[in-house]
Each structure stands twice: as structure tokens, then as C-alpha cells.
Motif scaffolding. Structure first.
Motif, PDB file in Angstrom:
ATOM      1  N   GLY A 150     -14.398 -18.271  10.722  1.00 55.36           N
ATOM      2  CA  GLY A 150     -13.915 -16.908  10.527  1.00 55.36           C
ATOM      3  C   GLY A 150     -14.715 -16.138   9.496  1.00 55.36           C
TER       4      GLY A 150
ATOM      5  N   ARG B 163      -7.950 -12.294  10.715  1.00 55.71           N
ATOM      6  CA  ARG B 163      -6.719 -13.059  10.894  1.00 55.71           C
ATOM      7  C   ARG B 163      -6.918 -14.501  10.454  1.00 55.71           C
ATOM      8  NH1 ARG B 163      -6.232 -13.385  16.496  1.00 55.71           N
ATOM      9  NH2 ARG B 163      -7.146 -15.422  16.178  1.00 55.71           N
ATOM     10  N   ALA B 164      -8.086 -15.063  10.831  1.00 58.08           N
ATOM     11  CA  ALA B 164      -8.349 -16.459  10.503  1.00 58.08           C
ATOM     12  C   ALA B 164      -8.424 -16.687   8.995  1.00 58.08           C
ATOM     13  CB  ALA B 164      -9.646 -16.915  11.163  1.00 58.08           C
TER      14      ALA B 164
ATOM     15  N   GLY C 203     -10.011 -10.975  14.878  1.00 57.42           N
ATOM     16  CA  GLY C 203      -9.882 -12.432  14.863  1.00 57.42           C
ATOM     17  C   GLY C 203     -10.323 -13.053  13.558  1.00 57.42           C
ATOM     18  N   SER C 204     -11.481 -12.631  13.052  1.00 54.75           N
ATOM     19  CA  SER C 204     -12.003 -13.265  11.853  1.00 54.75           C
ATOM     20  C   SER C 204     -11.135 -12.924  10.635  1.00 54.75           C
ATOM     21  CB  SER C 204     -13.452 -12.857  11.618  1.00 54.75           C
ATOM     22  OG  SER C 204     -13.551 -11.453  11.638  1.00 54.75           O
TER      23      SER C 204
ATOM     24  N   ARG D 247     -21.424 -21.398  17.263  1.00 52.84           N
ATOM     25  CA  ARG D 247     -20.303 -20.795  17.989  1.00 52.84           C
ATOM     26  C   ARG D 247     -19.942 -21.643  19.202  1.00 52.84           C
ATOM     27  NH1 ARG D 247     -18.148 -17.211  14.420  1.00 52.84           N
ATOM     28  NH2 ARG D 247     -17.143 -15.583  15.618  1.00 52.84           N
TER      29      ARG D 247
ATOM     30  N   ARG E 246      -9.449 -19.737  18.920  1.00 59.09           N
ATOM     31  CA  ARG E 246      -8.904 -18.432  18.578  1.00 59.09           C
ATOM     32  C   ARG E 246      -8.341 -18.449  17.164  1.00 59.09           C
ATOM     33  NH1 ARG E 246      -5.723 -17.451  23.226  1.00 59.09           N
ATOM     34  NH2 ARG E 246      -7.694 -17.174  24.287  1.00 59.09           N
ATOM     35  N   SER E 247      -7.651 -19.531  16.812  1.00 53.72           N
ATOM     36  CA  SER E 247      -7.068 -19.563  15.466  1.00 53.72           C
ATOM     37  C   SER E 247      -8.160 -19.699  14.400  1.00 53.72           C
ATOM     38  CB  SER E 247      -6.046 -20.701  15.343  1.00 53.72           C
ATOM     39  OG  SER E 247      -6.705 -21.939  15.192  1.00 53.72           O
ATOM     40  N   LEU E 248      -9.337 -20.139  14.792  1.00 54.55           N
ATOM     41  CA  LEU E 248     -10.447 -20.205  13.835  1.00 54.55           C
ATOM     42  C   LEU E 248     -11.180 -18.869  13.735  1.00 54.55           C
ATOM     43  CD1 LEU E 248     -11.820 -23.747  14.716  1.00 54.55           C
ATOM     44  CD2 LEU E 248     -10.689 -23.074  12.600  1.00 54.55           C
ATOM     45  N   GLY E 249     -10.711 -17.863  14.495  1.00 53.83           N
ATOM     46  CA  GLY E 249     -11.235 -16.521  14.324  1.00 53.83           C
ATOM     47  C   GLY E 249     -12.176 -16.044  15.413  1.00 53.83           C
ATOM     48  N   LEU E 250     -12.346 -16.831  16.469  1.00 54.19           N
ATOM     49  CA  LEU E 250     -13.280 -16.426  17.522  1.00 54.19           C
ATOM     50  C   LEU E 250     -12.612 -15.510  18.546  1.00 54.19           C
ATOM     51  CD1 LEU E 250     -14.783 -18.889  16.305  1.00 54.19           C
ATOM     52  CD2 LEU E 250     -15.714 -19.296  18.570  1.00 54.19           C
ATOM     53  N   ALA E 251     -13.383 -14.583  19.076  1.00 54.49           N
ATOM     54  CA  ALA E 251     -12.920 -13.794  20.216  1.00 54.49           C
ATOM     55  C   ALA E 251     -13.298 -14.615  21.438  1.00 54.49           C
ATOM     56  CB  ALA E 251     -13.588 -12.429  20.231  1.00 54.49           C
TER      57      ALA E 251
END
Lengths: 252, 340
Positions: A102, A73-74, A70-71, B222, B234-239
Motif C-alpha cells: 500500500g 485504505r491499506a 485502495g492504498s 505487483r 485488495r486488503s493490501l491496497g491493490l486495485a
């Protein structure tokens, strides 16, 4: 940084999107256009990695998106949703700062470097007057800019936007169009945006992707495919394209 | 600049939120049937730390302060902090101002778990373990049943009521089969009170609560991001799913650890975070620590009031419900207009 799509199939809320192969060119503005429910938002969500494809792959600079953390990708791709409805009323600056998430591990807070990045974005976009205010006090035009600011703080080469100008008045609409062009031309960003009003496309997009019923109808440089016949088929409504002042205009 | 002014104001509030419970701790040790002056309290505490004069340490006052008041006061502080931080975290990640451990079924789930542990096993077996397991089971049930509903806000509230009712029924079953002696203990414990606090209880719960609090406070940023829509987070990178589960587990852990020894004390986690957000805004890096301090202070104040005003042990859980429920109704009225 370019995006390549291969034999993609995405399912989202009883809707299926299928794309055989697509290339989104780097450092350019690409527009997704099509009727409501055609699959523009679904494609954007898939490209951003927010929803996982059922089959096929999306490659960002040769790396397969679905395999990235995820990170990671961000840091490559940011996504600007159409609206932001927040449960909490954050300060605009803190909201922009969230673009840095991210780069942070789960138990850490933004560092001085993250603050600097967010401040840089605020001054680049001239948002100093908004930064101290709260998100729920903003007008819809201001909110769109702040959402874009958060994506810029994310510092990704690729920025995806879901109808960033819908419901905006003319002035704010043009501000966002000009900003997106500037981001592609001056900052080398790869912009992919869905567009609701086709009148804007010639001013905005270098490349055009027409989507209908979850399929790509046509794709190519705007100059080549911004034609009355294709657009008419796309929207099931006869249209005319005329030229005035060296620019293509739509007549309905 | 208004920005730095509000920053200074927030910093001042944070310091007060940290210092006030400490101050209150010393004052609370003086209160009770046997009045002890603040000076004496401090002398006794110092003597204890430095191994001071034996006659001071064996005095009745020292005995009362160490074995009765100190565990009680510490438990009240921990409970207030735990309920408030867990409430603030859950409200953020569910994007719902009405959510708290009580509504999500955690309180009654954990209550049933702890009671089952007391009835089925000996008192030496820590009730925290079953309390946590059943508390977690309750949230999982609420989330699983309400998932996919169109109006999640209402669905979560309704499911929470149903799941709480289920665990209350299970509790009643336990009460029915428990021996009369166990029943009496169970009854008073369930009403929610700090009066039974002992060091062995705290030895299990305090480390769990403190560890959970530290992790939740460290997750403050978080939790901010998790309060956005799933797609955005999610688009900011979080699971998103994993991180949300972590927050739910930590919130359930600290709540269950309190419920296991103090019984069911509701609504604190609703009132405190709401007031704190009114004071310092929405940023959980600030909301969580200030909620911890304010929650701890209010809980201890409530217990102090009970100890000094009532001639008998009035359960603090009843007091918080009497205050909390009207407040909840007020929030529901507001939610009708501003949340959908």
C-alpha cells in the motif's frame, strides 16, 4: 483510531448483513462472536474494505472507507484472513514484505525503508528462524503468525482478523491471544477479531459483539454482556457462566 | 547464512540469464549454410557500427549476417523472452501453473487476427494491430465464459480449448477463401518459424515487445501480490481488477507482437517459467527477468538446432509443441495431486 458503522447493508454470496449502528473503540480488542454463517466474516470483509457495502457507511477516524483509494485504505486498516492458500511458494520474508504494498506505487518494488519495516516486524515477533523458509513449509500455527506479521508490516492502526486461532493447538492459540492483547495495549492497535471458541473471549476481548442471522444481537464491554442468557440465545444452546480464579468460564 | 548464500546464487543465475543470450547471439550469427567465423562476425558488426571499410560491408557474408541472420536471431530472442515472461506473469495472476498464452486462446486469437490482416489488407498494413485485438478478444472470451465456475482451473482450460477451436475454425475459413499464393504463405507462417524475419517486421514488433517486457518486469512485485487471493491483494491496497487487466493486456501485447510475424509457437511460456521457479523460487522480481533470459536463449538454441541439423526449414513451432505437450501432461498429472 476508531471504526464507526452506520446503517450498513452488505451482501456477500447470497448472504445479507444489516447493522444499524456500531462503534468499535480505539486501542482495544473487540471480538465478533456468533454461530457459523452468522455474518462475522462478512462484517470483517466489509470493515476491511474488501467488499463494498450495498448501503450505509463505515467511517475510520471520520473518513468514509468506501471513498478512500485502495492504498490509503491499506494504510489505515489491515486484514488477516483465516487461511492463506498460495499458488506460489514465497519466502516468508518476502511474504511479510507484501504488507508494504500500500506504500508503493504500481511500478515500484519495496525500498530499503520497506525492508527495514519488515525486519522490525520479524524481530518484534521473533520470527528470525522462519524468515528464510518458504510459506508452504510452515505449520498452520506458524502460518497464522506470518499472516499477522504481514498485517503488522502494513503498519495500520486497525487490524482485523478472521478467526485467527481456529484449528490451532492450545499453545499456539494462547500465543496469538497474548500477541493480540499486547498489540492493543503496547502498540495502541485497534483489534477486531472474530472468535470461534467462546471460552477464549474473557481472556482476549475488551468488547464483545454478538452476531446472529446477519444482525447484531448484543454489543458492549465483555464484562457486562458475557452472560449465560445472551450466549445461550446467541448459540441456541443453554450455557452457564461461572467464575473461577477471578475469571469467567463457560460451562456447556 | 543460508539466506545470503541463496541470494548470491540467485544473483549469479540472474547475471547468467542476462549474459547467456548475448553470447548466444554472436555464436548464432556464425551458424548456417555459409560458415562465418566469430572473428569475422565481430569485425562485420564493428564495421557496421563504425562505418568501416566498404568492401567488408558489401561482402556476401555481411549481407547474410545483416539481412538474414540478424533479424532472425533477434526475433528468436525476443520471441523466447516474450512467451516466457507472458507465461510467468499469467500463471501468477491466475494462480494457475498450467495457464499460458496458448491455453488462454491468445495464440490462436492473435494468429487469426494477423492472418485476417494479411488476407484482407495489404502486407504493408502492420498485422500486429489486428493480432493484438483478436488476441485480447480471445482472453476476454475465455475469462468471461469461465467466470464463476466452481473449479476455475479446469474451467479456464476447457474454455481455452473451445475458444482456441473457434479461432482455428475462423483461420480455416480464411485459408479457404485465401488465394493459393496467400494460402501457402499463411500455411508456413502458421506453423511457427523465424525464417521469414525481416527488418520491416521487426521495426513494428520489436518496440512493442521491448516496451511490454519492460513494463511487465517493472510490475514484478505487483504480480507477486496479485498471486494472492483477491481479498488479500485488495486488503493490501491493490486495485486488483485494474492491475490484473493491465498485466493481461501487456502479456497479450507481447505475445501478439511475436505471433504477428513468427506465427504460432506454443508451450515455451509453460516450460520456461516452471523451470525458472524451480531454480530461483517464486519471487517474480527474479522469475520474470530470469525467464526472459532463459526463454530467449532456449528459443534461439532451438532455432539454431533447426538451422544446423535439418537440411530444410523445419518449423520451430512444431518442435516446441513436440517438447511442450508431454511436459504439459506431466504438469497436469502433478496438478491433480497438489492443486485443486
Amino acid at each position: 483510531m476508531q471504526i464507526r458503522v452506520e446503517r450498513l447493508r452488505v451482501r456477500y454470496e447470497n448472504f445479507e448483513l444489516g447493522v444499524d449502528s456500531l462503534d468499535f473503540p480505539a486501542n482495544r480488542v473487540s471480538a465478533l462472536v456468533g454461530p457459523n454463517g452468522a455474518g462475522k466474516s462478512t462484517l470483517l470483509k466489509a470493515l476491511s474494505g474488501v467488499i463494498k457495502p450495498v448501503a450505509g457507511s463505515i467511517f475510520v477516524d471520520g473518513q468514509e472507507l468506501a471513498r478512500l483509494r485502495g492504498s490509503d485504505r491499506a494504510r489505515l486498516v489491515s486484514y488477516v484472513p483465516q487461511e492463506h492458500s498460495a499458488a506460489l511458494n514465497f519466502r516468508v520474508f518476502d511474504f511479510i514484505l507484501m504488507g508494504r504494498s500500500g506504500y508503493l506505487d504500481i511500478f515500484s518494488s519495496p525500498t530499503r525503508a520497506d525492508y527495514q519495516k519488515a525486519e522490525e516486524v520479524v524481530s518484534y515477533l521473533g520470527l528470525e528462524a522462519l524468515a528464510g523458509r518458504r510459506c508452504q513449509e510452515l505449520s498452520s500455527g506458524e502460518r497464522r503468525i506470518v499472516l499477522i506479521a504481514r498485517a503488522l508490516a502494513q503498519d495500520s492502526k486497525i487490524i482485523l482478523l478472521d478467526e485467527p486461532t481456529t484449528f490451532l493447538d492450545l499453545k499456539h492459540e494462547m500465543e496469538i491471544i497474548n500477541l493480540l492483547r499486547k498489540l492493543a495495549e503496547d502498540r495502541g492497535k485497534t483489534i477486531i477479531t472474530s472468535v470461534h471458541s467462546i471460552d477464549l473471549i474473557p481472556r482476549l476481548a475488551d468488547f464483545l459483539f454478538m452476531i446472529k442471522n446477519g444482525r447484531i444481537l448484543a454489543a458492549g464491554p465483555t464484562i457486562e454482556i458475557f452472560q449465560a442468557e445472551l450466549l445461550g440465545t446467541l448459540f441456541d444452546y443453554p450455557l452457564r457462566v461461572v467464575e473461577a480464579g477471578g475469571r469467567q468460564l463457560i460451562l456447556r | 547464512m543460508t539466506g545470503s548464500k541463496s541470494k548470491n546464487k540467485n544473483r549469479a543465475i540472474l547475471y547468467i540469464a542476462i549474459l547467456f543470450p548475448l553470447l548466444l547471439l554472436f555464436v548464432s550469427l556464425c551458424l548456417g549454410t555459409l560458415r562465418v567465423s566469430l572473428r569475422e562476425v565481430l569485425e562485420i558488426l564493428l564495421a557496421r557500427i563504425s562505418g568501416g571499410p566498404a568492401d567488408l560491408l558489401t561482402s556476401p557474408a555481411a549481407n547474410i549476417i545483416f539481412n538474414i541472420r540478424l533479424p532472425r536471431v533477434l526475433l528468436a530472442l525476443l520471441a523466447g523472452a516474450a512467451f516466457s515472461v507472458s507465461g510467468a506473469s499469467l500463471q501468477s495472476i491466475f494462480r494457475n501453473p498450467l495457464v499460458n498464452e496458448y491455453i488462454l486462446g491468445v495464440s490462436f486469437g492473435a494468429g487469426f487476427g494477423a492472418a485476417a490482416s494479411m488476407v484482407l489488407f495489404s502486407r504493408n498494413f502492420p498485422p500486429q494491430i489486428l493480432a493484438f485485438a483478436c488476441g485480447l478478444l480471445a482472453v476476454v472470451l475465455v475469462l468471461a465464459i469461465s467466470e464463476g465456475a466452481r473449479n476455475t482451473l479446469v474451467a479456464v482450460l476447457l474454455t481455452g480449448i473451445i475458444v482456441s477451436a473457434l479461432f482455428q475454425a475462423l483461420l480455416s475459413t480464411l485459408e479457404f477463401i485465401a488465394s493459393p499464393y496467400a494460402l501457402q504463405a499463411l500455411f508456413f507462417w502458421l506453423l511457427g518459424s523465424f525464417s521469414q524475419a525481416t527488418w520491416p517486421d521487426l521495426a513494428w514488433s520489436a518496440p512493442l515487445i521491448l516496451a511490454g517486457l519492460v513494463f511487465l518486469l517493472k510490475l514484478g512485485w505487483r504480480i507477486n501480490v496479485l498471486s494472492l487471493s483477491d481479498d488479500e491483494a485488495r486488503s493490501l491496497g491493490l486495485a486488483v481488477k485494474r492491475e490484473r487487466i493491465l498485466v493481461i493486456c501487456l502479456a497479450t501485447l507481447i505475445t501478439s507482437a511475436v505471433v504477428a510475424i513468427a506465427g504460432i509457437i506454443g508451450w515455451v511460456g509453460l516450460i520456461v517459467p516452471h523451470a525458472v521457479r524451480g531454480l530461483v523460487g517464486s519471487d517474480n522480481r527474479l522469475v520474470l527477468p530470469v525467464s526472459a533470459g532463459l526463454g530467449a536463449s532456449l528459443m534461439l538454441l532451438a532455432d539454431d538446432l533447426i538451422r544446423t541439423l535439418f537440411p530444410y526449414e523445419f518449423p520451430v513451432g512444431i518442435l516446441t509443441s513436440l517438447v511442450g505437450i508431454p511436459f504439459f501432461l506431466y504438469l497436469i498429472r502433478r496438478a491433480r495431486t497438489s492443486w485443486s
